[in-house]
Write an enzyme that holds these catalytic residues in place. Structure first.
Site, PDB file in Angstrom:
ATOM      1  CB  SER A  17      -0.897   0.037   1.244  1.00  0.00           C
ATOM      2  OG  SER A  17      -1.687  -1.111   1.317  1.00  0.00           O
TER       3      SER A  17
HETATM    4  N1  SAH Z   1      -0.101  -5.168   3.893  1.00  0.00           N
HETATM    5  C1  SAH Z   1       0.716  -5.609   2.782  1.00  0.00           C
HETATM    6  C2  SAH Z   1       0.010  -5.490   1.468  1.00  0.00           C
HETATM    7  C3  SAH Z   1      -0.935  -6.576   1.291  1.00  0.00           C
HETATM    8  S1  SAH Z   1      -1.641  -6.811  -0.315  1.00  0.00           S
HETATM    9  C4  SAH Z   1       2.032  -4.870   2.749  1.00  0.00           C
HETATM   10  O1  SAH Z   1       2.249  -3.968   3.584  1.00  0.00           O
HETATM   11  O2  SAH Z   1       2.868  -5.204   1.921  1.00  0.00           O
HETATM   12  C5  SAH Z   1      -2.921  -7.938   0.182  1.00  0.00           C
HETATM   13  C6  SAH Z   1      -2.434  -9.277   0.636  1.00  0.00           C
HETATM   14  O3  SAH Z   1      -3.587 -10.026   1.026  1.00  0.00           O
HETATM   15  C7  SAH Z   1      -1.767 -10.086  -0.473  1.00  0.00           C
HETATM   16  O4  SAH Z   1      -0.468 -10.419  -0.101  1.00  0.00           O
HETATM   17  C8  SAH Z   1      -2.662 -11.304  -0.613  1.00  0.00           C
HETATM   18  O5  SAH Z   1      -1.953 -12.500  -0.886  1.00  0.00           O
HETATM   19  C9  SAH Z   1      -3.337 -11.378   0.734  1.00  0.00           C
HETATM   20  N2  SAH Z   1      -4.575 -12.140   0.761  1.00  0.00           N
HETATM   21  C10 SAH Z   1      -5.593 -12.146  -0.133  1.00  0.00           C
HETATM   22  N3  SAH Z   1      -6.557 -13.006   0.237  1.00  0.00           N
HETATM   23  C11 SAH Z   1      -6.141 -13.570   1.414  1.00  0.00           C
HETATM   24  C12 SAH Z   1      -6.692 -14.539   2.293  1.00  0.00           C
HETATM   25  N4  SAH Z   1      -7.861 -15.145   2.076  1.00  0.00           N
HETATM   26  N5  SAH Z   1      -6.003 -14.863   3.393  1.00  0.00           N
HETATM   27  C13 SAH Z   1      -4.797 -14.301   3.647  1.00  0.00           C
HETATM   28  N6  SAH Z   1      -4.230 -13.377   2.856  1.00  0.00           N
HETATM   29  C14 SAH Z   1      -4.884 -13.007   1.747  1.00  0.00           C
END
Ligand code: SAH
Length: 230
Positions: free
Chosen positions: A77
């Site tokens: 983000s």
């Molecule tokens: N907070 C992170 C950005 C996350 S992007 C940072 O600072 O880098 C969103 C993330 O959610 C992705 O890595 C994706 O794999 C994860 N995600 C999506 N669906 C999910 C689920 N059902 N359970 C766990 N993680 C999930």
């Protein structure tokens, strides 16, 4: 005068700043200008070396105020959204925090600076392993990461004082609401994939749930189940 606030972000090998280099002070000023006021949040973001979480881009790009690609087709983000969500969540030193969507581990690190312990999960094993390594490098030992499905939360460690979800879904998963402690708070982007999503803030009070809408955002989707590959 070179105060601590004027240190160049990240390992700085040269004797002077190159054009476009961002200082810690400038990074924090950018967040303050956008309305972030919580000193603890600003300090946590100032300390966190964002460039180690987005190794594929240059240091200057790492601190620019926009989202960036990470492995497995996911995104880290933009700094303002990290700061805004962290401030709204109102994390305190003793809190047990659940994070769904570890991704690069950047948001995890910010939460770890502010809370008692962070439990973070992601459906991609590759991302979890990479994040665990970076968090260990930073010597953040109040963090536990694992590969898992965020829709199920982390029942063994519940209840949580705070829950942050960094992927969007049309509604807040029931399991996460259940795993919130009384007096607890959750923040999550709610809305369709690729469409307009909004950040929702959910408080669990003795009278039930109280929900607020904060701002429009765009996140990658929360996808049910573990990722098959990677
Ligand atoms: N907070 C992170 C950005 C996350 S992007 C940072 O600072 O880098 C969103 C993330 O959610 C992705 O890595 C994706 O794999 C994860 N995600 C999506 N669906 C999910 C689920 N059902 N359970 C766990 N993680 C999930």
């Amino acid at each position: 005068m070179q105060g601590e606030d004027d240190d160049w972000i990240g390992p700085w090998e040269g004797g002077a700043a190159g054009p476009g280099q961002v200082t810690r002070a400038e990074f924090v000023l950018m967040l303050r200008r956008q309305g972030i006021r919580d000193r603890r949040v600003l300090a946590a973001m100032e300390q966190g070396p964002r460039e180690i979480f987005v190794a594929s881009v240059g240091r200057r790009e790492a601190y620019a105020d926009h989202a960036l690609p990470i492995e497995c087709g996911q995104t880290i983000s933009q700094p303002y959204v990290v700061a805004f969500m962290t401030e709204a969540l109102d994390v305190a030193p003793g809190h047990r925090v659940l994070e769904v969507g570890t991704g690069s581990g950047y948001q995890t690190a910010v939460l770890a600076h502010l809370s008692g312990h962070v439990y973070s999960l992601d459906r991609y094993r590759t991302l979890v392993e990479g994040a665990a390594e970076r968090l260990a490098t930073l010597k953040l030992d109040n963090v536990t990461v694992k590969a898992g499905d965020g829709f199920l939360g982390w029942p063994e460690e519940a209840p949580f004082d705070r829950i942050m979800v960094t992927a969007a879904f049309p509604e807040i998963p029931e399991a996460l609401k259940e795993q919130l402690a009384e007096g607890g708070r959750l923040i999550m982007p709610v809305g369709p994939e690729g469409g307009v999503q909004e950040l929702r803030l959910l408080d669990k009070t003795p009278e039930g749930f109280a929900e607020r809408r904060l701002m429009a955002v765009r996140f990658v989707p929360l996808v049910p189940g573990m990722a098959r590959a990677l």
